[in-house]
Structure formats: structure tokens, C-alpha cells
Scaffold this active site. Structure first.
Site, PDB file in Angstrom:
ATOM      1  CB  SER A  92     -48.832  27.547  50.863  1.00  0.00           C
ATOM      2  OG  SER A  92     -49.176  27.091  49.571  1.00  0.00           O
ATOM      3  CE1 TYR A 105     -43.928  28.483  49.362  1.00  0.00           C
ATOM      4  CE2 TYR A 105     -45.712  27.166  48.446  1.00  0.00           C
ATOM      5  CZ  TYR A 105     -45.262  28.337  49.020  1.00  0.00           C
ATOM      6  OH  TYR A 105     -46.147  29.370  49.257  1.00  0.00           O
TER       7      TYR A 105
HETATM    8  N1  LIG Z   1     -48.649  33.993  45.713  1.00  0.00           N
HETATM    9  C1  LIG Z   1     -49.217  32.822  45.985  1.00  0.00           C
HETATM   10  O1  LIG Z   1     -49.851  32.165  45.129  1.00  0.00           O
HETATM   11  C2  LIG Z   1     -49.129  32.249  47.372  1.00  0.00           C
HETATM   12  C3  LIG Z   1     -49.927  31.150  47.692  1.00  0.00           C
HETATM   13  C4  LIG Z   1     -49.896  30.614  48.955  1.00  0.00           C
HETATM   14  C5  LIG Z   1     -49.064  31.175  49.910  1.00  0.00           C
HETATM   15  N2  LIG Z   1     -48.277  32.235  49.599  1.00  0.00           N
HETATM   16  C6  LIG Z   1     -47.419  32.783  50.645  1.00  0.00           C
HETATM   17  O2  LIG Z   1     -47.743  34.137  50.866  1.00  0.00           O
HETATM   18  C7  LIG Z   1     -46.613  34.807  51.408  1.00  0.00           C
HETATM   19  C8  LIG Z   1     -46.384  36.104  50.658  1.00  0.00           C
HETATM   20  O3  LIG Z   1     -46.007  35.771  49.332  1.00  0.00           O
HETATM   21  P1  LIG Z   1     -46.441  36.651  48.080  1.00  0.00           P
HETATM   22  O4  LIG Z   1     -47.367  35.870  47.265  1.00  0.00           O
HETATM   23  O5  LIG Z   1     -46.840  38.024  48.528  1.00  0.00           O
HETATM   24  O6  LIG Z   1     -45.062  36.671  47.279  1.00  0.00           O
HETATM   25  P2  LIG Z   1     -44.030  37.863  47.032  1.00  0.00           P
HETATM   26  O7  LIG Z   1     -44.719  38.991  46.375  1.00  0.00           O
HETATM   27  O8  LIG Z   1     -42.864  37.230  46.353  1.00  0.00           O
HETATM   28  O9  LIG Z   1     -43.646  38.327  48.510  1.00  0.00           O
HETATM   29  C9  LIG Z   1     -42.744  37.582  49.300  1.00  0.00           C
HETATM   30  C10 LIG Z   1     -42.438  38.384  50.537  1.00  0.00           C
HETATM   31  O10 LIG Z   1     -41.475  37.668  51.333  1.00  0.00           O
HETATM   32  C11 LIG Z   1     -40.427  38.558  51.664  1.00  0.00           C
HETATM   33  N3  LIG Z   1     -39.156  37.848  51.811  1.00  0.00           N
HETATM   34  C12 LIG Z   1     -38.630  36.904  50.993  1.00  0.00           C
HETATM   35  N4  LIG Z   1     -37.426  36.517  51.451  1.00  0.00           N
HETATM   36  C13 LIG Z   1     -37.189  37.231  52.584  1.00  0.00           C
HETATM   37  C14 LIG Z   1     -36.106  37.298  53.501  1.00  0.00           C
HETATM   38  N5  LIG Z   1     -35.002  36.537  53.349  1.00  0.00           N
HETATM   39  N6  LIG Z   1     -36.196  38.159  54.545  1.00  0.00           N
HETATM   40  C15 LIG Z   1     -37.300  38.943  54.694  1.00  0.00           C
HETATM   41  N7  LIG Z   1     -38.349  38.926  53.866  1.00  0.00           N
HETATM   42  C16 LIG Z   1     -38.289  38.090  52.813  1.00  0.00           C
HETATM   43  C17 LIG Z   1     -40.354  39.537  50.497  1.00  0.00           C
HETATM   44  O11 LIG Z   1     -39.712  40.712  50.925  1.00  0.00           O
HETATM   45  P3  LIG Z   1     -39.003  41.665  49.800  1.00  0.00           P
HETATM   46  O12 LIG Z   1     -40.078  42.122  48.885  1.00  0.00           O
HETATM   47  O13 LIG Z   1     -38.400  42.748  50.633  1.00  0.00           O
HETATM   48  O14 LIG Z   1     -38.015  40.794  49.101  1.00  0.00           O
HETATM   49  C18 LIG Z   1     -41.833  39.750  50.211  1.00  0.00           C
HETATM   50  O15 LIG Z   1     -42.385  40.701  51.111  1.00  0.00           O
HETATM   51  C19 LIG Z   1     -45.447  33.823  51.297  1.00  0.00           C
HETATM   52  O16 LIG Z   1     -45.248  33.232  52.563  1.00  0.00           O
HETATM   53  C20 LIG Z   1     -45.947  32.796  50.307  1.00  0.00           C
HETATM   54  O17 LIG Z   1     -45.341  31.527  50.506  1.00  0.00           O
HETATM   55  C21 LIG Z   1     -48.293  32.801  48.342  1.00  0.00           C
END
Ligand SMILES: NC(=O)c1ccc[n+]([C@@H]2O[C@H](COP(=O)([O-])OP(=O)(O)OC[C@H]3O[C@@H](n4cnc5c(N)ncnc54)[C@H](OP(=O)(O)O)[C@@H]3O)[C@@H](O)[C@H]2O)c1
Length: 206
Positions: A92, A105
Site C-alpha cells: 500500500s 496498517y
Molecule cells: N482498497 C484500497 O484502497 C487499498 C489500497 C492499498 C492497498 N490495498 C490492499 O489491497 C489488498 C486487497 O484489499 P481490497 O481493497 O480488495 O479489500 P477487501 O475487498 O476488503 O479485500 C480484502 C481481502 O483480504 C482477505 N482477507 C482478510 N482477512 C483474511 C484472513 N484472515 N484470511 C484470509 N483472507 C483474508 C479477504 O477475504 P474474504 O473476502 O474471504 O474475507 C479479501 O479477499 C489488501 O492487502 C489491502 O491492504 C487496498
């Protein structure tokens, strides 16, 4: 999605002890090899660190850092033995520059970036590569799930497909680090080259 893609989905709570190893074993049982690991599991939390519940500290570090590191540890020996493979770590921008209200985070994601760098040195000559994909703000349920909406007007959220394309490109081209969108590398580079100036600007503009 797995059914549409003709893929196999193996669900796991990666914070459970040994979950990474079990997932790797199951995958190897089904497929016989692992060519690519995209480690994208992550959770967020926003607010003042002094009021952050201890359980959330453990959760953020547990999912964003420890679970990812253990998962990589579980698949890497197989990639090294095969002489090829790639690990993609989804970091991130918060981990590259630090963000107010997201101290833990940011710290967990920063650790992931340094982990990627360190691992890459170690893996030179093995045929296994490491890509660090660094999104800024992405339009996903991430903010709903953390319970605090994204309210800034800038940078604007990008669609999740942009990150998927960046992961795809990083794998095809063997890239070490990719920012999404690409211009976000500028604040990260500025912070690296002129940290004092960056901190003054960040304190002023947020
Ligand atoms: N959205 C943003 O603005 C942003 C920005 C920078 C980086 N990121 C990073 O991008 C990545 C994906 O996030 P996203 O934006 O797609 O958010 P999201 O929609 O909340 O997805 C999070 C993912 O992590 C999985 N997860 C969470 N806890 C877990 C656990 N204990 N065991 C296995 N899987 C778990 C969830 O699985 P389930 O659905 O099965 O719970 C889901 O697939 C993350 O690493 C996040 O930090 C996001």
C-alpha cells in the site's frame, strides 16, 4: 469467480496457526506445483493510534504481515526447487509514505515492502522473482470493512481492475515494484530522496 475462470477456490483464514502451510499443501495436492503466489489478503483500521484496540493491532499485523510472510514461507521452497516462480505482495502507498490515522496498517505494509526487497536479494539466481505492487486508493469494500469510509478528495480511488492489470503486468514483465496508479511513485520517491521536505509537505497538506 473461480467457477467462471475454471479455477479451484481453497478458502482459508490465514490468521489461523499453520493456515499458510495447509493452504500450500492443499494447492500442491491438487495442482502439483505453484507458479505464482499473489498475496493480497489485507485488512485496515483507521483512527488515532492511542485509541486503537489491542485486538485490532494484532489483527492488522496478523493478516497484513504475518499471514503473508508465512504463506510465502510455505510456497517458496517449491518454487526454488522448480527453478521458477513469482511472489506478488500487495502492499500500500500507506506503507511507502506513512499515513495519519493508519499507523499500524502503514507499518505492516512498510514491513511487507522491505520484506519484498530483502527476499529479492536472497532469491537472485534461483529463477524465483518477487513483485511488490503498491496501490494508492482502490474502490473496493476495504473501507466499509474497516468501518471508516474514505473521505479524502485526493487521490481518487481507482477501480480494482487497475490493480489486477498491474499485478498481471508485474508478473509478465518480472517487475520488482509497481505503483497503482503509476504517478504515486512520485511521493514515495520524494520521501526517499528528501524526507524532511516530504514530511513538511505532508504535515501541511495531509
Ligand atoms: N482498497 C484500497 O484502497 C487499498 C489500497 C492499498 C492497498 N490495498 C490492499 O489491497 C489488498 C486487497 O484489499 P481490497 O481493497 O480488495 O479489500 P477487501 O475487498 O476488503 O479485500 C480484502 C481481502 O483480504 C482477505 N482477507 C482478510 N482477512 C483474511 C484472513 N484472515 N484470511 C484470509 N483472507 C483474508 C479477504 O477475504 P474474504 O473476502 O474471504 O474475507 C479479501 O479477499 C489488501 O492487502 C489491502 O491492504 C487496498
Amino acid at each position: 469467480v473461480a467457477a467462471l475462470a475454471g479455477a479451484l477456490a481453497l478458502p482459508a483464514d490465514l490468521t489461523r496457526p499453520g493456515a499458510g502451510r495447509r493452504l500450500a499443501d492443499l494447492t500442491l495436492d491438487h495442482l502439483g506445483r505453484v507458479d505464482l503466489l499473489v498475496a493480497g489478503a489485507g485488512v485496515g483500521w483507521a483512527g488515532d493510534f492511542s485509541g486503537m484496540p489491542a485486538a485490532r493491532i494484532d489483527e492488522i499485523v496478523g493478516v497484513d504481515l504475518l499471514a503473508t510472510v508465512h504463506l510465502v514461507r510455505a510456497v517458496l521452497p517449491h518454487m526454488i526447487a522448480a527453478g521458477s516462480g513469482r511472489v506478488v505482495l500487495v502492499g500500500s502507498l500507506a506503507g511507502s509514505v506513512g499515513v495519519r490515522g493508519e499507523a499500524v496498517y502503514s507499518a505492516a505494509k512498510a514491513a511487507l515492502g522491505v520484506f519484498a526487497d530483502s527476499l529479492r536479494y536472497e532469491l537472485r539466481g534461483t529463477g524465483v522473482g518477487v513483485s511488490h505492487v503498491v496501490p494508492g486508493v482502490v474502490d473496493t469494500p476495504f473501507f466499509d470493512r474497516r468501518g471508516i469510509p474514505y473521505t479524502r478528495t485526493w487521490p481518487r480511488p481507482v477501480p480494482a481492475e487497475r490493480v489486477a492489470d498491474a499485478v498481471h503486468a508485474a508478473v509478465l514483465r518480472g517487475r520488482d515494484e509497481v505503483f497503482v496508479p503509476g504517478w504515486l511513485r512520485l511521493p514515495a520517491r520524494l520521501r526517499g530522496a528528501a524526507p524532511g521536505l516530504y514530511r513538511r509537505l505532508a504535515a501541511r497538506f495531509g
